[in-house]
Design a protein around this motif. Sequence first.
Motif, PDB file in Angstrom:
ATOM      1  N   SER A   1       8.676  13.385  -4.892  1.00 25.72           N
ATOM      2  CA  SER A   1       7.248  13.690  -4.708  1.00 25.72           C
ATOM      3  C   SER A   1       6.494  12.470  -4.200  1.00 25.72           C
ATOM      4  N   GLY A   2       6.878  11.309  -4.694  1.00 24.17           N
ATOM      5  CA  GLY A   2       6.237  10.083  -4.227  1.00 24.17           C
ATOM      6  C   GLY A   2       6.498   9.832  -2.761  1.00 24.17           C
TER       7      GLY A   2
ATOM      8  N   ALA B   1       0.829  -1.205   0.000  1.00 25.24           N
ATOM      9  CA  ALA B   1       0.000   0.000   0.000  1.00 25.24           C
ATOM     10  C   ALA B   1       0.867   1.260   0.000  1.00 25.24           C
ATOM     11  N   VAL B   2       1.905   1.253   0.824  1.00 24.43           N
ATOM     12  CA  VAL B   2       2.770   2.434   0.860  1.00 24.43           C
ATOM     13  C   VAL B   2       3.514   2.599  -0.457  1.00 24.43           C
TER      14      VAL B   2
ATOM     15  N   VAL C   1       5.410  10.655   3.462  1.00 24.46           N
ATOM     16  CA  VAL C   1       5.993  11.308   4.643  1.00 24.46           C
ATOM     17  C   VAL C   1       4.993  12.260   5.287  1.00 24.46           C
ATOM     18  N   SER C   2       4.151  12.856   4.471  1.00 27.27           N
ATOM     19  CA  SER C   2       3.179  13.820   5.005  1.00 27.27           C
ATOM     20  C   SER C   2       2.101  13.148   5.852  1.00 27.27           C
ATOM     21  N   GLU C   3       1.996  11.816   5.744  1.00 24.70           N
ATOM     22  CA  GLU C   3       1.019  11.082   6.547  1.00 24.70           C
ATOM     23  C   GLU C   3       1.623  10.754   7.909  1.00 24.70           C
ATOM     24  N   SER C   4       0.780  10.521   8.872  1.00 25.62           N
ATOM     25  CA  SER C   4       1.243  10.155  10.210  1.00 25.62           C
ATOM     26  C   SER C   4       1.985   8.830  10.162  1.00 25.62           C
ATOM     27  N   GLY C   5       3.209   8.822  10.674  1.00 29.00           N
ATOM     28  CA  GLY C   5       4.007   7.606  10.700  1.00 29.00           C
ATOM     29  C   GLY C   5       4.587   7.209   9.354  1.00 29.00           C
TER      30      GLY C   5
END
Length: 863
Positions: A718-719, A636-637, A724-728
Amino acid sequence: MPDELRADVRLLGGLLGQVIAEHGGDDLLADVERLRKAVIAARRREISVDEISAMVAEWPISRAVKIARAFTCYFHLANLAEEHFRIRMLRVRDTGGEPLPESLGHVVRELGDERVAELVEGLRLHPVLTAHPTEARRRAVVTAIQRISGHLAAYNDPGRGVSERAETRRRLLEEIDLLWRTAQLRHTKLDPLDEVRTAMAAFDETLFRMVPQVYRAMDAALGDDSGTREPLARPYIRYGSWIGGDRDGNPNVTAKVTRDALLIQSEHVLIALENATLRIGRSLTVTAEYTPASPELRAALAAAENDHPELVSEMATRSPREPHRQWLLYVATRIAATRQRGLDLAYRSPEEFLADLRLAQASLAAAGAKRQAYGELQHLIWQAETFGFHLAELEVRQHSQVHAAALAEIAEGETSERTDEVLATIRTIGWIQERFGVAACSRYVVSFTRSADDIAAVYELARHALGERAPALDVVPLFESGADLAAAPAVLSGMLEIPGIQARLAVNGRRLEVMLGYSDSAKELGPAAATLKLYEAQEALAAWAAEHDVTLTLFHGRGGALGRGGGPANRAVLAQAPGSVGGRFKVTEQGEVIFARYGHEAIGRRHLEQVTSAVLLASTPAVEARTAEAAARFRAVAGRVASASEKAYRSLTEAPGFPEWFSLVSPLEEIGSLRLGSRPARRGLGAPRSLDDLRAIPWVFAWAQTRVNLPGWYGLGSGLEAVVSESGGMEELRAAYREWPLFASLLDNVEMSLAKTDREIASRYLALGGRDDFMEQVLAEYDLTRRLVLEITGHTRLLENRRVLSRAVQLRDPYVDALSHLQLRALSRLRAEEDLPEDERDRLSTLLLLSVNGVAAGLQNTG
């Protein structure tokens, strides 16, 4: 820098400096030194890049050309010194008593004899040599470097006396002088048979001798007393070639070229087999008194004497009471007759030749001469099993649209020259199979495969060409674009309905091959999205094969540069999807990669051992399970990285005006003048209007010249930022880097590409296009990608954990800077002034092309 490497670089650099001074005077050498010291000072921030640009602008173009030649020659010598250091270190590490990491001895110890023996049964390593134009050096330059290499090895031999060393130094100076005087640029375009002959040099000088050494290493790892017993290792390497067979986009490859390419290959392998048989035969002076011939060998000699009394009688006179020697000399004579088409003595197939060699081997073993049976004679048997009488399987490739157009013309009844050529090619495949066997040429790769109809078209064309005498064809679909990769399993299901495919599956053990294209997928999607799409395609194809009881081989169309799927081959194998390897690995070896990997026996053997080791490990249930678990956890990541990365990549490359801007900021237009190969550099004529007009090789090559290396990293920042902008998100990315080989390989390759990028010099190239928006977009993505890659890997600088590669980049960077400044001078004038006098344009073009050649040597990458 290690002392030994430093000594070699200083020796070769000093001799080059002497040659430069002798040729152009002390003032030329002084100018070279001024530039060398200036770029080093600029790296230390002691002077500005503007000062270097001003210095370079002062020189007449003729002087700039000579300076560019000097730095190019320096890179050839520095590369050579590094190669010698690698070989020296391999030998030093091999004296410790323990097997080298990633060697065959190491993998056998890690997995256990029985497990490896089981895997070896189905093991197949299939490198395919291609003529994709990525070797910027002329053959004359390559051979000059090889001669220098031999003298450098002799110079460093500790057993040499003072006078011998002095003579070797003189020879080094002579050869470096010759390298300086040799034209670096090709003045005539290569034709496909030139490319075939160039590849033959790798076979003659390395491959033929190296392959049995790899088998011997495997045999020694599998059991004690290798060379005194029947071998436990089986020959698992098969070479293929597209050189003279790949006609996709290359009208210079004709049916006649394909036929001639196979004849050239056969000539080389038959000469090699003849020489090896003669050498072993002449040395096999075992007498019948101590090593009696078996009844079977005596009968074979008697039959030979009956058929050719004078020949065998002469051999008996020269080798009295030496039946084994007589037999092998007779076998060598038959191989010579095979090459010369002497029908009364010629072998009809390599199987006949092998039967005669095994006859001698069995006789020697029965007489107790096991070292003679399983030593050099076994090497010859392995060579014959690996190379046959054709050396490498010649593969044909053509675009699906060419086949569709040919069938449409045949249906209408009037065929064009191109359609006639398609039919002639199939007839040539039939001729090759009649003379050399099906193994010499049966694979037919269809690029741009969209449906099973594209595969069926080849079988239909074969029927039109030869009717019931159509050759045996293994038609291989090539999937390249993102959409085509996703549709691959459906296409394969359709292929199972094709009678030609059904017939081949029935006789080959239900084996099928699929090719995955790395270059065009990366050009379309960007490096991160392409990497994940290819991985997903591998997973889907492996599942499809298991469901349909098909043994599937994935053929990886990788280039040498990171933007075309390049990077360390062994790491690439371990990053493959679970179930997609299965003991089989087929991959293209392109351009400069061929000589980088096979230019020296020790390096070539190490490469093959590393890849073999990786294939065996990747095929074990434990490794497959770990990889599958990591893929499931981080899919998913990775998907979020790929999606955001592709969006960023496309926002640049599909923006209006981007292709024209790219042509202005890079030497793209001029690269075609380097005459790197027989294949045209682009589809169609004129400046590219979209990325589709560009082939992947010049796309990557041109970006490397600008010091941007955009195809190797753009969009990944950018990917990563999207996650990184998400929590954790950062911790999740760091865990993926630690635990998932695919993600680790992606980031490591991007890190290498970033390390070969120079932001300050790159910005000068990007400014030539007059689009500040594009320039700012590229540099911002570079800064973002570099920062996040370092944060995720935990490195404080690029290549922190790759000491050898980091040293190589640091050694070269300042000197590449020198050539970049010379190139920028030429490129900026050529772009800024359209009405330059023709003679000045020619001089600037020469400077530009010489600098392109030199930067390629310095970065050790083209396309």
